[in-house]
Structures are given as C-alpha cells and as structure tokens.
Scaffold this motif. Structure first.
Motif, mmCIF file in Angstrom:
data_model
loop_
_atom_site.group_PDB
_atom_site.id
_atom_site.type_symbol
_atom_site.label_atom_id
_atom_site.label_comp_id
_atom_site.label_asym_id
_atom_site.label_seq_id
_atom_site.Cartn_x
_atom_site.Cartn_y
_atom_site.Cartn_z
ATOM 1 N N LEU A 184 1.117 -1.192 0.027
ATOM 2 C CA LEU A 184 0.323 0.065 -0.210
ATOM 3 C C LEU A 184 1.034 1.234 -0.429
ATOM 4 O O LEU A 184 1.763 1.657 0.928
ATOM 5 C CB LEU A 184 -0.908 0.230 1.043
ATOM 6 N N ILE A 185 0.838 1.750 -1.104
ATOM 7 C CA ILE A 185 1.412 3.353 -1.251
ATOM 8 C C ILE A 185 0.289 4.510 -0.854
ATOM 9 O O ILE A 185 -0.412 4.709 -1.095
ATOM 10 C CB ILE A 185 2.169 3.887 -2.403
ATOM 11 N N LEU A 186 0.877 5.245 1.100
ATOM 12 C CA LEU A 186 0.888 6.726 0.906
ATOM 13 C C LEU A 186 0.794 7.378 0.870
ATOM 14 O O LEU A 186 2.308 7.447 0.798
ATOM 15 C CB LEU A 186 0.588 6.364 2.867
ATOM 16 N N ASP A 187 0.350 8.269 -0.139
ATOM 17 C CA ASP A 187 1.476 9.541 -0.555
ATOM 18 C C ASP A 187 1.676 10.784 0.703
ATOM 19 O O ASP A 187 0.093 10.759 0.069
ATOM 20 C CB ASP A 187 1.264 9.935 -2.295
ATOM 21 N N GLU A 188 1.948 10.971 0.938
ATOM 22 C CA GLU A 188 1.505 12.640 2.302
ATOM 23 C C GLU A 188 0.368 12.407 2.619
ATOM 24 O O GLU A 188 -0.452 13.580 2.657
ATOM 25 C CB GLU A 188 1.514 13.827 1.364
ATOM 26 N N PRO A 189 0.091 11.611 3.228
ATOM 27 C CA PRO A 189 -1.090 10.667 4.001
ATOM 28 C C PRO A 189 -1.742 12.048 4.882
ATOM 29 O O PRO A 189 -3.083 12.243 5.120
ATOM 30 C CB PRO A 189 -1.633 9.723 3.985
ATOM 31 N N THR A 190 -0.628 12.002 5.904
ATOM 32 C CA THR A 190 -1.447 13.316 6.681
ATOM 33 C C THR A 190 -1.619 14.455 6.881
ATOM 34 O O THR A 190 -2.146 15.733 7.206
ATOM 35 C CB THR A 190 -0.168 12.746 8.200
ATOM 36 N N ALA A 191 -1.351 15.364 5.538
ATOM 37 C CA ALA A 191 -1.216 16.366 4.581
ATOM 38 C C ALA A 191 -2.317 17.025 5.183
ATOM 39 O O ALA A 191 -2.673 18.506 5.171
ATOM 40 C CB ALA A 191 -0.532 16.438 3.479
#
Lengths: 522, 402
Positions: free
Chosen positions: A160-167
């Motif tokens: 699972l790729i999470l791209d800047e998920p917390t932004a």
C-alpha cells in the motif's frame, strides 16, 4: 510480497526526476520515503504504480521482473495507492466508490451487497468505522482517506502506497492513521509511507529511505535523530528551531475587538474574537485547518465580506476597508495558498514581486509601468532572498514551491510594514527554505513589527511564537505562552478553553494543579 | 510536458500530474506560440489544397485512369491547387496582370481594407480574453458603433476634420456602451459574459433593423432598410488616393494595435487586467478589483469593436445597413485566436484573414474554385490552432497507458 525497485531513472525531457533509485520493500514493513517537496518521491511512486514508464531500470516482485502499463496492472499485481488528493466521487456512497472500477456484478446488474459486506468486514477488522452507505462528501477527510485505503484493500493490495497521507489530517486523525498503518503491517500488508514530516516518520517507520534531488541519500532506522534526518533530507545541517531572542514587547499595536466573520451561507466562521498583538511580537495562531484561522487573516486584510467588530492598527480602524487600502496602510500579507492567492503563475518573477505594489511611485509613473525599476527590484529580491530562478523574467510557475514562496515573502517584506500577517508561510516548502523564511519573519519582528502567523504545523508554531492563540470552530480558545506543552495545545485545538486545560496560576498550590490536570486528561 | 518548462536551475522536481487534462491547456491554446499559429495556417492551406484538387474537374477525369498513368492525376492535382492559390495570391497581394503599379498593388490595398475592421474587432476580443473574458459580442459592438457613427455622420453637419473626429468618437462610444454594459452586468450580478454578449448581439441586430424603419434613420425615398449616406466630411479620407479603397481607418487600426500593446504590457491598467485574467483570486488578494477590471476591459474591448464599426461606415460602406458588420464580429474571434490574443499577433492574423477574403473572390472568378473553400481553410486554421492541446492530452494518455 517483496517489492524491489532496481536502478530506476525517470527523466522528463532534460530533467532527471529520479536517478538510479534502488528500493526494497520487505513484507511486514512500513517503509518510509522521506524527502523534501520535489525530491522525487511522488514521481518514483507513480513509476511504481504504472502511471509513468521509467526511463531505465526495472521493478521486481518476489524476484520476478514486472512491467506495469497502467494502474490497473499495478493493482492486479497487488499494489494499491492512496493519493494525496483523493480519487473519490463525492456524490457516490462509500460502497459505490469502492466498487467503481472493480464492480461485482449479478447478471447485468451491480452487486453492491458483496462490496458492502467486504467493506464491513475490513472496517470491522481494523476498526475503521466506515458506513458503506454514507455519501462520501458528507464524511470527514480522515474517513474519506480510510475509504481510499479500503478501496486498495478490497482489491487485495499487498503493498500500500500512502502519498503524504497526513497532510490533510488533524493531529488526532493522524494518530489514528498511524495506528491503522501499524495494524495493516501486522496483518501482512507492506506500506510505503511518503512524507516529509519527521515526527510521524520516526513514529511509525521500520525503515526510512531518504531521497534528495531524485537520488537515494541513505537508508536509516527510525531511531535516527530528527536533526540527522533533516540533515539527510537537505544535505546539510539545519536547525529546526529558529534562534531568536525572547520578545520584549510591550503595549499593543494591533487591537482586534469582537471580530465576527459570517460566511456566504450564514455560518459564523470567526466568532466574536478579541486579542491584541504588541509591536515586536509574534502571535502564532494554531488550530486544525478550517477552524476560522483563514477567515481571520482574510478579515484582517479586508478580503472577507461580512465582518463586524473592530480591527485597530496603531489606533487606525481597518475593518470595513478594502484590500488595497489595508495593504497601503502598511499591512504585509502572505496568503495561505501561494498558487491560488499569492502568485499569478504566468507572470514573471519581477511582475509577481510588485503584484500589490505596481502602482507605487517606485514602479509606475502615471499609467505607465517602470519595467526597468521592476526588474531592478526583482534582482535585489532574488539576491537577498536567494530565490533560485534562471531569470527575473521567467514565469514564476517555473520555480519550485520553496522559491515561489520566497517570492511572496520577499514581496510582502520588502516595504516598511506596520503589521505582518502570514498564513501557512512555509506550507509545501523544503526544509532549507523553511529555515530561511523563519529567520526573515523573526527579523521582521525584531524590527518592532507586530506579526501574526497562522499555521497548522505545531512545529512551526513553536519555532516562531512568542504567544500562541488557539482557534476552534471560529472561537478563540485562549492565548497561551509559547512554552505550553504540545498536549495542552492539542486539547485546546480540540475545543477546550485555556482556562480548562492550563494549570491554575502559579500562586495556587501545586496539589490543586495536579488535581486540575488530572480531571481533564480523560 | 510541463517538466520541460522546469529550468534546471530550480531545485524542484515538478513532475507533471499524470492523467488529468490541465484546465489551462485550452487557455494556452489561445495564448500559445507564434510557431503553432504559423504551422496551423500552413497545415490548413495544405489540406485546403487537397480539397481544391479533389473537387477539380481535370483531376477527377485523370483519376479515372489513375493506375494507367498516375502522373497525370498528380500533375492535375498540383495544377488545380497551385493555380487556385496563385489566383488567391493575385487577388490578395500582388496582381502581375494589373495595369500599372496601381493595378498591380490594388489587391494588397484591398486586403488591408478588409483587414481593418478585423484587426480592430480582433483586438477587442483579444484584450477581453487576456482578462479572462470570452467576448463573443464584437458583432453587436460593431453594429452599435457603426450606428452611432453613422447617425453622427449623416445627421450632423460639422466642419471638415472635426466631423470625422466626432464620428470616430461616436463609433468608439457606441461600442464602449455595448461592451461596457456586459462588464457592468457581469461585475454586478456575476452573469456569464458569453450569454450576455450573445444576447446583446441579437438585441443589437434587431435594434438596428428597427431603427432603419424610422424616418430618422431610413433613407428618404427608399423603402429599403438603409440609412442616408454619411456626409463627405464624415468619411475616412483615402489613404493612397482615389484609385484605392484603402482609407485612414487602417492607420487607426495600426495605432490601436500599438496602443493595445502598450496598454497590455507597459501600463498599470494592463497589469491589472492580465492579473485578473490569469488569476483573479491572486489579483483580489493583491488589492486589485476584479469587478472593476471586467468593466474596464469590456469598455475598451467594446470601444475597439466600435472603431471597427466606424471603419466600416466611414471607410467603405458609407451608409448604415443591417449587414454592415458582415461577419466581422465572429471572424474577429478567430483572428484573436490565431493571433494568440497578442496585439501584434492579432494584427497579422487580421491581415491574413483580410487576404483570404480579398483573394477568395479572385480565386473563384479566375479558376472556378468555389469561394467556400476559403471558409474551409479558415475553419481548418481554427481547428489546427485548437489541436495541440488535444494532441498533448492524447500523448499524455499514451504515456500513461504505455
């Protein structure tokens, strides 16, 4: 599933976004890709996800080379991606969104029940609390993100790729997400976590790969110190905290009294807020995005429409005046989003540097612009703010985010100010530029200018603030000293007032204090 | 791809967003490069040539025995296309068979005459577009400009010089009112300028039809909807003597181009307009009034179209009819498009379209090629100008799919 990227190079024309990148994602691992904005993390993941074809290099799954000609094939191979900007249809239900592109069918009809059950199953297993029949646009951002994760899990993603998920998340939602990531890892999903936020990266990662300028700068463990990680990211030692003398501000230059801003739809966005800022003081406004801070700054510079109350700058009333008047009264304003509010993309660097000053006698005589003076001004700003651009005549859109932000900051700080208001002054800016911008802001304070900084990054708030104002639902929860602990701020950002969370004044006895704190930690 | 615009000096990897079509792509096609425009014209002429060849009698006959002697067909095709374009060139630029220098150069002056209203109205469309507005209303603005200029021309008696000046001012004013109304309504209510300008076109044409039935406007003794001719003093003097139709309106067009170029690039007003056009939110944040920008630009755009109307009535037509604007208002949109909304681009695009119009007639009479082919070529140009962003979208999809 073991995923390997070997010698990946991706070029766009003459520009190399990734150069000979090697990366191995082991099963049961949270692998963090750490890097500044524009370091090439997202490009690398788009290569992995089949959105870009690598210029050279190969991708291997369990030792077998694979090629993806599109996200569909990547998904089929067990790779799922949650983009920074969600790929959801807002008017569809959760189940419809999850089914989209992967529809279970019964004859010619849709079989949403199967999807619903899968969603419930996953939701229960990880404690997502997602209702399959909720309309996506009604859900909070954090839950929408979980829908994206469910989408990937339903398609049986093993990586699972999470791209800047917390932004886009609140601190609480961020913590929840980090927990979810740990659970997923424990259940066997490998996670590639793309971020530039050091604290989160340290908190959750098993392995950290640092990327700088498209190249792998090093691979380290989560026990590496924040300073060391930052140094790897920017290639030199940076101080994350700004060196600044304590403010010796007294009196008040800006007095805001009973300020209320009402939105188009009648919703109260800023609710009866009063505060004062002293000359030579930085008041940092903290709060989760969307709690009225943006509207506060807009009201201060005359951009908001339905404003009541009073904004007095050195005794001069600013409320009810137009933007032009407020700016020429000596207010410098850095808007929240440089690309939509701060800059005109096709305009040159020199034009953007006079965007709110082109009518000054310095840059115009009568109706005619002084192009020479504009260029000279730009050259000075480029030199003193280290704005990296090929030419002052280049469109500002060709600059990197950090350099674009420096253009905005340079413009607003290059004239004598009586008040400086900056919203998210370093959002999406690389660490090197953050340091530089912070120093400039502190320098402005030291000149005796009252400064208001709105930031959703607590690190930034702590780095700059002399005092911290916390906003929640448009209300001011209180103004607290700069050394207030993170947890206390967090509780205020969640709606507790300063009186509730702060220990009683020092002259009360300490027993009382402990008791007081104890009652509120729950 | 957008990454190519990232200069190597910048330390940012601005990877292009993978799939979605940038909404700015269409905008870029209107502001794109000169080279693209030139290529679009060449490609359109090439395709037009093929069309001419396909409709040619000789070509069709020789195609009957194509496999026996393919050379004949190809020769015939070349002959058909080249003779048509040569005729067009003779009709638009230089006629070697003309009597004397006057006859030889007459086509060129004719081209410039036709180009005059196209350039003026095109500038209005271009300027509005740079401010982010699609001004479809040049047609109406030309009509109202011509009406006001015409009225002042035939109804008022003024001394030489002053009369023409007043006519020009009246024409500009008429257009400015018709355009300004759009800006005002848009600024006040947020109504879309495309709807407003289209509706105002209808109002203008019906208003003029009606005016021409009134005794004030209708020519005495005529039952046709035509006004009296304007006074000699109200006409643009001929620029190169009486043997040519070319009049001082062309000089007005040149001056207007210079003025618009200055306004856009060198003036504070242009700075505001461009900022409003490129990013209204940033403009507003910087203290620029977006709504004021709309009003100002539509006033100026209307004024320019009004001048086009003035050029028509005071330069060539001399009396007001419903057809005085011909299709100049709509062609002006194409001209601005081909000129990439740049002042000098619009100027040269206007001359090119003037040449098509002037040369088309000669082409039809000399070679029998239907004049509609000119319309086809013009339309193909628009298509090719709009094509690059579409191609870009396709290649981006391909990259994604590859």
């Amino acid at each position: 599933m073991k995923l390997e990227l070997r010698d990946i190079t991706k070029k766009f024309g003459g520009f190399t976004a990734n150069q000979n990148v090697n990366l191995t994602v082991e099963p049961h691992q949270i692998h963090c890709l750490l890097g500044e904005n524009g370091a090439g993390k997202s490009t690398l993941m788009n290569v992995l996800y089949g959105l870009y074809e690598p210029t050279s290099g190969s991708i291997e799954i369990d030792g077998e080379p694979v090629t993806f000609s599109g996200p569909g094939e990547a998904m089929a191979a067990g790779i799922g991606m949650v983009h920074q900007h969600f790929m959801l249809v807002p008017v569809f239900t959760v189940a419809e969104n999850v089914a989209l592109g992967n529809e279970a069918t019964k004859g010619v009809g849709l079989d949403l029940n199967t999807t619903r059950n899968r969603i419930r199953e996953i939701s229960d297993r990880y404690g997502f609390q997602v209702d399959p029949d909720a309309i996506v646009e009604d859900l909070p951002v954090g839950v929408q993100q979980r829908v994206e994760i469910i989408k990937a899990l339903v398609r049986e993603a093993e990586v699972l790729i999470l791209d800047e998920p917390t932004a886009v998340l609140t601190p609480k939602e961020t913590d929840e997400l980090l927990n979810i990531m740990r659970q997923l890892r424990d259940n066997g999903t490998s996670i590639v976590f793309i971020s530039h936020k050091l604290r989160e990266v340290k908190a959750v990662s098993d392995v950290i790969t640092v990327i700088r300028r498209g190249k792998v700068e090093g691979q380290v463990g989560p026990d590496t110190s924040t300073d060391e990680l930052a140094a790897l990211m920017v290639g030199r030692d940076v101080s994350l905290t700004v060196d600044k003398e304590p403010s010796n501000a007294i009196g008040s230059a800006l007095e805001v009294t009973d300020l209320t801003v009402v939105g188009e739809n009648g919703v109260v966005l800023v609710d009866n807020v009063s505060f004062a800022v002293a000359p030579g003081e930085i008041l940092a406004v903290a709060g989760v995005q969307g709690n009225g801070q943006t509207e506060l700054t807009e009201a201060l510079v005359g951009l908001a429409d339905h404003v009541s109350g009073s904004i007095k700058l050195e005794g001069q009333e600013l409320a009810g005046r137009g933007v032009r008047e407020v700016l020429s009264a000596g207010v410098g304003f850095v808007p929240e989003d440089r690309s939509t509010e701060g800059l005109v993309a096709p305009f040159s660097v020199s034009e953007n540097l006079v965007l709110d000053r082109y009518k000054d006698r310095e840059f115009a005589s009568g109706p005619s612009l002084k192009l020479g003076a504009m260029r000279e001004n730009a050259q000075q700003a480029v030199d003193s703010y280290d704005i990296r651009t090929g030419s002052v005549d280049a469109p500002v859109s060709t600059l990197s985010g950090g350099n674009q932000q420096k253009v905005v900051i340079a413009r607003e700080l290059s004239r004598p100010l009586k008040l400086f208001v900056a919203s998210q002054p370093t959002r999406g800016v690389d660490v090197g530029s953050i340091e530089f911008i912070h120093k400039r802001i502190v320098a402005e304070r030291d000149k005796g200018v009252p400064v208001i900084i709105v930031s959703t990054e607590l690190d930034e708030v702590y780095a700059l603030a002399d005092r911290i104002a916390v906003f929640f639902h448009g209300r001011l929860m209180g103004i607290v000293p700069a050394d207030t602990p993170r947890e206390t701020l967090g509780r205020m950002m969640a709606g507790e007032t300063a009186d509730e969370v702060l220990p009683p004044a020092p002259w009360d006895d300490s027993h009382d204090q402990q008791q007081h704190e104890g009652t509120h930690t729950a | 791809m957008s990454a190519t615009t990232t200069s190597p000096e910048s330390n940012q990897v601005s990877a292009p967003s993978p799939v979605e079509l940038n909404p700015d792509d269409f905008r870029r096609s209107l502001l794109g490069s000169t080279l693209q425009s030139v290529l679009a014209v060449l490609a359109a002429l090439l395709l037009g040539g093929l069309l001419i060849a396909a409709t040619d009698e000789t070509v069709r006959e020789s195609a009957g025995y194509f496999f026996a002697r393919p050379g004949d067909t190809l020769t015939a095709m070349w002959d058909a296309a080249s003779s048509a374009y040569v005729a067009m060139f003779h009709g638009a630029v230089y006629n070697p068979d003309g009597s004397g220098l006057t006859g030889k150069l007459y086509p060129l002056t004719e081209t410039l005459t036709v180009a005059t209203p196209l350039i003026l109205a095109g500038l209005g469309v271009a300027l509005a577009f740079r401010t982010g507005l699609f001004n479809i209303g040049a047609q109406g603005q030309i009509l109202i400009g011509a009406t006001l200029a015409g009225y002042v021309g035939f109804a008022w008696q003024l001394p030489v010089g002053l009369h023409l000046l007043v006519v020009i001012v009246a024409g500009a004013l008429g257009g400015a009112i018709w355009g300004g109304v759009v800006g005002l309504i848009k600024a006040r209510t947020g109504a879309h300028e495309v709807i407003l300008t289209i509706m105002l076109n209808y109002i203008a044409i019906n208003l003029v039809s009606w005016l021409l039935t009134l005794s004030t406007f209708q020519r005495e003794g005529s039952s046709n909807p035509i006004s009296p001719p304007i006074a000699e003093t109200a006409m643009f003097p001929k620029l190169l003597g009486d043997s040519f139709r070319l009049h001082w309106g062309f000089v007005v067009a040149v001056v207007a181009t210079v003025a618009v170029a200055w306004l856009l690039n060198r003036s504070t007003i242009g700075f505001e307009l461009r900022a409003v056009g490129a990013n209204p939110r940033a403009a507003r944040t910087a203290g620029i009034s977006v709504t004021k920008g709309f009003v100002v630009v539509m006033l100026i755009a209307g004024m320019l179209a009004g001048l086009a109307g003035t050029a028509q009535i005071a330069g060539t037509e001399h009396s007001l009819t419903v057809g005085i604007a011909a299709s100049f208002g709509f062609d002006a949109i194409t001209v601005a498009l081909l000129g990439r909304s740049k002042p000098w681009g619009t100027f040269f695009a206007g001359i090119l379209y003037g040449a098509f119009r002037a040369g088309g007639v000669t082409m039809q009479t000399a070679t029998g090629t239907n004049i509609d082919i000119v319309l086809v070529v013009q339309s193909l140009i628009v298509l090719f100008v709009a094509l690059p962003p579409l191609l870009k979208l396709k290649s981006r999809r391909k990259e994604v799919a590859a």
